[in-house]
Structures are given as structure tokens and as C-alpha cells.
Design a protein around this motif. Structure first.
Motif, PDB file in Angstrom:
ATOM      1  N   ALA A  54      35.180  39.240  42.582  1.00 26.45           N
ATOM      2  CA  ALA A  54      34.931  37.846  42.196  1.00 26.45           C
ATOM      3  C   ALA A  54      33.435  37.554  42.096  1.00 26.45           C
ATOM      4  O   ALA A  54      32.976  36.951  41.127  1.00 26.45           O
ATOM      5  CB  ALA A  54      35.592  36.918  43.210  1.00 26.45           C
TER       6      ALA A  54
ATOM      7  N   LEU B 245      31.324  36.352  38.919  1.00 25.58           N
ATOM      8  CA  LEU B 245      30.690  35.032  38.904  1.00 25.58           C
ATOM      9  C   LEU B 245      29.226  35.144  38.467  1.00 25.58           C
ATOM     10  O   LEU B 245      28.718  34.294  37.734  1.00 25.58           O
ATOM     11  CB  LEU B 245      30.787  34.420  40.306  1.00 25.58           C
ATOM     12  CG  LEU B 245      30.859  32.904  40.376  1.00 25.58           C
ATOM     13  CD1 LEU B 245      31.632  32.478  41.600  1.00 25.58           C
ATOM     14  CD2 LEU B 245      29.486  32.290  40.397  1.00 25.58           C
TER      15      LEU B 245
ATOM     16  N   GLU C 196      31.584  32.882  47.622  1.00 23.49           N
ATOM     17  CA  GLU C 196      32.572  32.407  48.587  1.00 23.49           C
ATOM     18  C   GLU C 196      32.540  30.884  48.668  1.00 23.49           C
ATOM     19  O   GLU C 196      33.566  30.208  48.594  1.00 23.49           O
ATOM     20  CB  GLU C 196      32.279  33.035  49.955  1.00 23.49           C
ATOM     21  CG  GLU C 196      33.383  32.843  50.951  1.00 23.49           C
ATOM     22  CD  GLU C 196      33.143  33.626  52.218  1.00 23.49           C
ATOM     23  OE1 GLU C 196      31.952  33.847  52.569  1.00 23.49           O
ATOM     24  OE2 GLU C 196      34.123  34.026  52.862  1.00 23.49           O
TER      25      GLU C 196
ATOM     26  N   LEU D 242      33.840  29.296  45.344  1.00 19.78           N
ATOM     27  CA  LEU D 242      35.283  29.437  45.147  1.00 19.78           C
ATOM     28  C   LEU D 242      36.061  28.610  46.157  1.00 19.78           C
ATOM     29  O   LEU D 242      37.065  27.999  45.821  1.00 19.78           O
ATOM     30  CB  LEU D 242      35.682  30.906  45.235  1.00 19.78           C
ATOM     31  CG  LEU D 242      35.122  31.783  44.114  1.00 19.78           C
ATOM     32  CD1 LEU D 242      35.340  33.250  44.414  1.00 19.78           C
ATOM     33  CD2 LEU D 242      35.746  31.422  42.787  1.00 19.78           C
ATOM     34  N   ARG D 243      35.565  28.559  47.395  1.00 20.05           N
ATOM     35  CA  ARG D 243      36.263  27.779  48.427  1.00 20.05           C
ATOM     36  C   ARG D 243      36.227  26.288  48.109  1.00 20.05           C
ATOM     37  O   ARG D 243      37.139  25.550  48.454  1.00 20.05           O
ATOM     38  CB  ARG D 243      35.636  28.037  49.804  1.00 20.05           C
ATOM     39  CG  ARG D 243      35.886  29.431  50.330  1.00 20.05           C
ATOM     40  CD  ARG D 243      37.140  29.477  51.232  1.00 20.05           C
ATOM     41  NE  ARG D 243      37.676  30.834  51.314  1.00 20.05           N
ATOM     42  CZ  ARG D 243      37.218  31.767  52.138  1.00 20.05           C
ATOM     43  NH1 ARG D 243      36.246  31.484  52.979  1.00 20.05           N
ATOM     44  NH2 ARG D 243      37.752  32.963  52.152  1.00 20.05           N
TER      45      ARG D 243
ATOM     46  N   PHE E 161      41.164  30.424  48.882  1.00 23.76           N
ATOM     47  CA  PHE E 161      40.809  31.620  48.128  1.00 23.76           C
ATOM     48  C   PHE E 161      40.572  32.801  49.063  1.00 23.76           C
ATOM     49  O   PHE E 161      39.748  32.746  49.961  1.00 23.76           O
ATOM     50  CB  PHE E 161      39.560  31.374  47.288  1.00 23.76           C
ATOM     51  CG  PHE E 161      39.475  32.300  46.117  1.00 23.76           C
ATOM     52  CD1 PHE E 161      39.759  31.842  44.841  1.00 23.76           C
ATOM     53  CD2 PHE E 161      39.128  33.634  46.274  1.00 23.76           C
ATOM     54  CE1 PHE E 161      39.704  32.692  43.754  1.00 23.76           C
ATOM     55  CE2 PHE E 161      39.075  34.488  45.201  1.00 23.76           C
ATOM     56  CZ  PHE E 161      39.359  34.013  43.937  1.00 23.76           C
TER      57      PHE E 161
ATOM     58  N   LEU F 270      38.312  38.101  48.298  1.00 23.79           N
ATOM     59  CA  LEU F 270      37.095  38.006  47.490  1.00 23.79           C
ATOM     60  C   LEU F 270      36.528  39.356  47.124  1.00 23.79           C
ATOM     61  O   LEU F 270      35.790  39.480  46.165  1.00 23.79           O
ATOM     62  CB  LEU F 270      36.032  37.212  48.257  1.00 23.79           C
ATOM     63  CG  LEU F 270      36.080  35.724  47.955  1.00 23.79           C
ATOM     64  CD1 LEU F 270      36.185  34.920  49.215  1.00 23.79           C
ATOM     65  CD2 LEU F 270      34.881  35.323  47.151  1.00 23.79           C
TER      66      LEU F 270
ATOM     67  N   GLN G 183      43.935  32.418  40.664  1.00 27.73           N
ATOM     68  CA  GLN G 183      42.666  32.821  41.266  1.00 27.73           C
ATOM     69  C   GLN G 183      41.653  33.222  40.206  1.00 27.73           C
ATOM     70  O   GLN G 183      40.480  32.884  40.281  1.00 27.73           O
ATOM     71  CB  GLN G 183      42.891  34.001  42.218  1.00 27.73           C
ATOM     72  CG  GLN G 183      43.508  33.606  43.533  1.00 27.73           C
ATOM     73  CD  GLN G 183      43.733  34.811  44.416  1.00 27.73           C
ATOM     74  OE1 GLN G 183      44.331  35.794  43.987  1.00 27.73           O
ATOM     75  NE2 GLN G 183      43.252  34.755  45.624  1.00 27.73           N
TER      76      GLN G 183
ATOM     77  N   VAL H 252      40.259  30.236  38.646  1.00 30.45           N
ATOM     78  CA  VAL H 252      39.289  29.583  39.530  1.00 30.45           C
ATOM     79  C   VAL H 252      37.931  30.282  39.431  1.00 30.45           C
ATOM     80  O   VAL H 252      36.882  29.624  39.417  1.00 30.45           O
ATOM     81  CB  VAL H 252      39.817  29.568  40.985  1.00 30.45           C
ATOM     82  CG1 VAL H 252      38.702  29.229  41.963  1.00 30.45           C
ATOM     83  CG2 VAL H 252      40.957  28.568  41.122  1.00 30.45           C
ATOM     84  N   ILE H 253      37.947  31.615  39.336  1.00 29.78           N
ATOM     85  CA  ILE H 253      36.682  32.342  39.201  1.00 29.78           C
ATOM     86  C   ILE H 253      35.983  31.936  37.900  1.00 29.78           C
ATOM     87  O   ILE H 253      34.776  31.666  37.874  1.00 29.78           O
ATOM     88  CB  ILE H 253      36.914  33.865  39.231  1.00 29.78           C
ATOM     89  CG1 ILE H 253      37.474  34.298  40.582  1.00 29.78           C
ATOM     90  CG2 ILE H 253      35.601  34.608  38.948  1.00 29.78           C
ATOM     91  CD1 ILE H 253      37.984  35.722  40.603  1.00 29.78           C
TER      92      ILE H 253
ATOM     93  N   ALA I 169      34.590  28.484  38.369  1.00 29.18           N
ATOM     94  CA  ALA I 169      33.447  28.494  39.282  1.00 29.18           C
ATOM     95  C   ALA I 169      32.212  29.041  38.584  1.00 29.18           C
ATOM     96  O   ALA I 169      31.100  28.544  38.765  1.00 29.18           O
ATOM     97  CB  ALA I 169      33.774  29.347  40.511  1.00 29.18           C
TER      98      ALA I 169
END
Lengths: 260, 337
Positions: free
Chosen positions: A103, A107, A130, A133-134, A140, A143, A154, A157-158, A161
Motif C-alpha cells: 500500500a 501511495l 498508515e 489509510l486509517r 485498514f 498494510l 481496500q 481506499v489506497i 488516499a
């Protein structure tokens, strides 16, 4: 072409954009603007040219004609890097993740954090990732796993983010909720409104009419590569929009709904 | 919520590439164990150093090959580039250039071949297989043309130093006036391999270029959209592979103290085999230098052990072929579940 939206100095202005693939006119003379703190829905059939138009803005594709103004200044966006330098971030429908990387690596892909000696600063990238993502999803986990092992939600979400971590001014969201369950979709909706309140301009490509009417300030409908109408959301209802998407024209008896 | 699902994975087991590397390492140790039974001379310091020396060339090629394979490409030209680099160096020495700059220019020549590979692949959009197949023929042809297919010899003693010299060599003069080698020393090629492997692993794991190499092989479009300069990354990988082929050429030719323009035929296949045995995926995105070094040593130990056991070169080919297929098969079995 009808345009009932009010005119301000737009954050982004795409004017007279053409994109041809051989004989096919994927985008034909499309102009659209986006103000700060505004969500503009970009709607249309599959193949109507909306993704193509957004890929031009995000630097993934070069237009044959037309220009792009950022804050009134003409900008050259030839590559994804150019778009990012202009504060334009994109959440692609395909997510654009490197499956074998974790992740944090995804990112920061292309914008890796480095130590003084130019080495990758994996520890800092991990803790930043971290946090990022949190914020979007407190649950999440995993990682350090390659993203190919993560769930669709997930992965989404990455991708989200990655777009918001770098303080975008313009955000392009291409079907951001396509892979998500109901609660995650609600999270993305909240996030969209929060970013809008922070003054970020958002282009939202979506097929979900509910999302569009809940989140957008304006909608722009494309049909066969053309812009067939840009409206303030209060001036149209779902039937009007569907008519534009399918027919490329408003119902015959249409008057701006907001004035009724 | 879907991501709350906890996957029932046994955390204590090494996962993914670590598992593959571990199994390759165990294979290597089993091979060493087996050969030390079949041949008493196998497990000796001298033979160990011989294996190191023999593996150095394949190992150097495998470092570059691994980088290229991780980008999702392949470099079939390294064997020919190795020969061409040697020829360039040989001709420069014959033209009066001292050995060290001539060798440096030989490595540069290898790098240039790799750079051209990269340009052909990225700018002309030719698939890596075809582009490097072309370079394989071109480089070999140039090497043979420049030399008239004849070896270049009498290059002087210094030319042989890189391939034949060693650190910590202990020689004792005996009473009868003959020297006795107490410790043959750690050969320069082995040290060079170690240095280059550490450097390669550092670049792949700790530097941006390495991260970009993995991302390009994993998902080229995603890498491009994320702002990775895909063209530059690929050209970098092929150039590194070419330069390492040049370096391997220096080691090999120096060991022979002769430039052989027809050296290095099929070496690219050994390098590819080493990478694949070490866990690199030809689909891109997966691979490691340490794995490829284990792979190179598996091939080196197999060759050496089978030689010492008196196995014919033909049988050796068969065995190594089976090992390559077996390694990839095991890897796929692992990936399927």
C-alpha cells in the motif's frame, strides 16, 4: 447548448477539446469549467467520451485540439506529472495500482519519500500511508501485503488516499464507488463533501444517479463525444439527465426546474 | 465490511518470494550435500573457489537479467554483448591503450548495446524478445566482423589479472625451490560478483529506480499514470544489463587471457535460468538479486558437481533443463493456492 450555470473565474477551464482516434471522434469540441469548492458530475453512456475527457485533464492522453486553463492561465498537460504539478489528482476507474507493491509503495509511487542520502524512506512512507489509510478506513489492515492480496474496497481506499494525500486542488474521480459496498460508498460521499468544503474542485464520473444528485453542484452530460448540456443540479431532475444521456437532448417540455 | 475479513493465513510460514528463496537455498544445500558424497574432491576449499570463479560470469549476467525481467522484459543479447565488449577491449589494447581504460571502455560498449536495446524497445516499440534477439545477432556479428572470427591473444599479463588474480593468496616457498599454495585466495571475480550483487540489490530495494523497475513490471500503465517515467526506467534496466554483460565479458576474457569473439554463446539462457530458478517471474514485477544469485550458484554447483562425477556435458544440459522447468513449476504451484 444550454448553460444555466453562473460564471466565475474557474479553477479549471477546458475549452474546445477535440480527441480523435483515426476517424472516431471520441471527444468533439467539448468545453467545461470547474470552480473551487464545486463538484461537477460528468455523465454519459459508456463510450460517450467522459473518461477520455478526464484522461486528457489528468495528462494520461493528449488532446488533438483545445486548451486547458488552470486559474485562468493556460497550462500544458502532456504527462501525468504535469497534471500533478498543476494540483490535479486522479482516482482512475482501474485504480492504477501496481499489484506486486504494498500500500505504501503504491501511495507514494512516482513521488517516493527519500532520506538525506537519496535512499527510499520506507519507514516514513509506511507511517504516512498508515495514517492516510486509517483516516479513510480505521479498519485498514495488511498494510505490508502486496495490493493484489487486498480486497476491492481496500484497493479503492489506497487509490483514494493517493489522490488526496498530496493536497490536490482538482480531483478527478472516475467511478470511485464502483468496487465498494454501501458503507464504503457512504464514506466516499462524506469524503467528497469534506473535500468540497475545503475548496477542492471535483470532477465526478458516475453512473449512480443517487450519488450524482446528492453530491454534485452541476452536471455535464456527454453523448457521442459532445457536451450536450451543463446544468446546475437544481435545474434538472433524474428524467432530464437520463434523457440527455440516452437521447442527447432534454425532454421537449423542459424548463429550468429551479425556477418553477 | 469486506476488508475486515481476516484471511486465514498461517503467519509463521515465510510467504511469497521469501518461501521461494528459502526453497531454492535448501535445493542448493542439498545439491552440495549430494555432490560431496559422489565426489570426495567436491567439498574442498579449492573446488569451492573454482565454483565461485565459474559462477561469477553467470552471476554478473544474472544481476542485469533480473532487473530486466522484473520490468517484464527479457534480454537475449547478453551473451553476444559480452563477446563484443571483450573484442572492443582487445582491439583497444592492441591499439596501445592501457588495460584499465580499455576494460572500462569495454564495459561502456556493453552499456551502449544495452542502451540501444532500451531505445529500440521504448521508442520503436519493439517487444523486448525481438529487440534483444536482433541485438544478439548484431553484437555477435560485429564481434566476429571486427576480429575476422580470430581470437585476439598476447594481450599482456595485466589483462589476465582480473580473471586470475585473488585476494589473500598464501604461497610458501618449499625447500626444493618450488612454491606451495597454502590458500589459493579469494578470486577477484568472486569479489567483483559480491560487490555488484550488493550494489544491484541496494539499487532494487532501497533506491527510487528499483521501486520504479518493480512498478513498471507490475503494472506499466499504473506506473505511467502515477508519474513514473516508464521509458527512462526501462532504458536504465537494459543499459545496466548491457554494462554488466560487458563486465562479465572482461572477467571471462581476462580469465582466458585471450579475446574469443565466439565466447558466451547461450550464456543469456543460463542467466535467464538463474533468475527464474531464483524466483523472478517472466511476467514482471517479481524477482530479487539474492534469489538470482542462489539460482546462479545452483547452476554453477550442478555443472561443477556433475563434471566431477564424470557426467557428460550432454546429460548436464538435460539435468539443468529439468531443473529450470521444475523450479518454475513449483513456483506456479505455490502461486495457485
Amino acid at each position: 447548448m444550454l448553460n444555466t450555470a453562473t460564471e466565475k473565474t474557474p479553477l479549471v477551464e477546458m475549452s474546445h477539446i477535440h480527441k480523435r482516434f483515426g476517424g472516431l471522434h471520441a471527444v468533439e469540441d467539448v468545453s467545461v469549467s470547474l470552480n473551487a469548492g464545486e463538484v461537477v458530475g460528468v455523465l454519459g453512456h459508456n463510450g460517450a467520451g467522459k473518461s477520455c475527457l478526464m484522461r486528457i485533464l489528468s495528462g494520461a492522453m493528449k488532446p488533438n485540439e483545445g486548451k486547458i486553463l488552470i486559474n485562468g492561465q493556460e497550462a500544458v498537460i502532456d504527462t501525468p506529472q504535469d497534471a500533478r504539478l498543476n494540483g490535479i489528482e486522479t482516482i482512475y476507474q482501474t485504480l492504477a495500482l501496481a499489484n506486486h507493491l504494498d500500500a505504501a509503495a503504491n501511495l507514494f509511487l512516482g513521488r517516493e519519500l527519500k532520506t538525506r542520502f537519496g535512499n527510499l524512506d520506507d519507514a516514513r512512507m509506511f507511517s504516512e500511508a498508515e495514517n492516510a489509510l486509517r483516516q479513510l478506513n480505521p479498519n485498514f489492515k495488511n498494510l505490508r501485503d502486496a495490493v493484489s492480496n487486498l480486497s476491492g474496497g481496500q484497493r479503492q481506499v489506497i487509490a483514494i488516499a493517493r489522490a488526496i494525500y498530496f493536497q490536490a486542488k482538482v480531483l478527478i474521480m472516475d467511478e470511485p464507488t464502483a468496487a465498494l459496498g454501501p458503507s464504503e460508498t457512504a464514506m466516499v460521499a462524506d469524503l467528497t463533501l469534506r473535500l468540497k468544503a475545503e475548496g477542492i474542485g471535483i470532477f465526478l464520473i458516475s453512473h449512480d444517479m443517487h450519488d450524482v444528485f446528492e453530491l454534485c453542484d452541476r452536471v455535464m452530460v456527454m453523448n457521442k463525444g459532445r457536451n450536450v448540456g451543463t446544468f446546475a443540479i437544481k435545474d434538472v431532475n433524474k428524467d432530464d439527465v437520463l434523457s440527455l444521456i440516452i437521447k442527447g437532448a432534454l425532454p421537449d417540455d423542459w424548463t429550468p426546474r429551479g425556477q418553477a | 465490511m469486506s476488508e475486515v475479513q481476516t484471511r486465514s493465513r498461517m503467519r509463521f510460514l515465510p510467504s511469497g518470494s521469501a518461501l521461494h528463496k528459502l526453497s531454492a537455498l535448501i535445493t542448493l544445500l542439498l545439491l552440495i550435500l549430494a555432490f560431496s558424497f559422489t565426489s570426495p574432491a567436491f567439498l574442498s576449499v579449492n573446488n569451492g573457489l573454482t565454483v565461485l570463479l565459474q559462477t561469477a560470469v553467470i552471476g554478473l549476467l544474472a544481476i542485469g537479467m533480473t532487473m530486466v525481467i522484473i520490468t517484464g522484459g527479457i534480454d537475449l543479447s547478453v551473451g553476444s554483448v559480452l563477446a563484443l565488449s571483450g573484442v572492443v577491449t582487445g582491439l583497444l589494447i592492441k591499439a596501445g591503450l592501457p588495460v584499465v581504460p580499455a576494460m572500462a571502455l569495454g564495459v561502456v560498449a556493453g552499456g551502449v548495446c544495452g542502451f540501444v536495446n532500451g531505445l529500440v524497445i521504448t521508442k520503436m516499440r519493439i517487444t523486448p524478445f525481438v529487440a534483444t534477439l536482433g541485438m544478439m545477432m548484431i553484437a555477435r556479428g560485429v564481434a566476429l566482423q571486427l576480429t575476422g572470427a580470430a581470437p585476439i591473444s598476447r594481450l599482456g599479463e595485466t589483462f589476465g589479472a582480473l580473471g586470475n588474480g585473488s585476494f589473500f593468496r598464501v604461497v610458501e616457498m618449499q625447500a626444493n625451490g618450488f612454491p606451495k599454495v597454502i590458500f589459493p585466495g579469494i578470486p577477484y571475480p568472486a569479489v567483483l560478483l559480491l560487490v555488484m550483487a550488493v550494489l544491484g540489490a541496494y539499487l532494487l530495494q532501497r533506491r527510487q529506480i528499483g521501486r520504479h523497475i518493480f512498478s513498471v513490471g507490475s503494472n506499466e500503465e499504473a506506473a505511467r499514470l502515477s508519474g513514473v517515467d516508464v521509458v527512462r526506467t526501462k532504458i536504465w534496466a537494459y543499459t545496466a544489463s548491457g554494462a554488466l554483460a560487458g563486465l562479465a565479458g572482461m572477467v571471462l576474457m581476462s580469465r582466458l587471457v585471450t579475446i574469443q569473439p565466439n565466447e558466451g554463446v547461450m550464456y543469456e539462457l543460463d542467466a535467464i535460468a538463474a533468475s527464474v530458478i531464483g524466483g523472478a517471474s517472466l511476467m514482471g514485477g517479481v524477482g530479487s538479486i539474492s534469489g538470482s544469485m542462489i539460482g546462479a550458484f545452483i547452476i554453477g554447483v550442478l555443472r561443477n558437481g556433475l563434471n566431477m562425477a564424470g557426467t557428460s556435458a550432454f546429460i548436464q544440459q538435460i539435468i539443468i533443463g529439468v531443473v529450470v522447468i521444475g523450479a518454475v513449476f513449483i513456483d506456479q504451484m505455490r502461486n495457485r493456492n
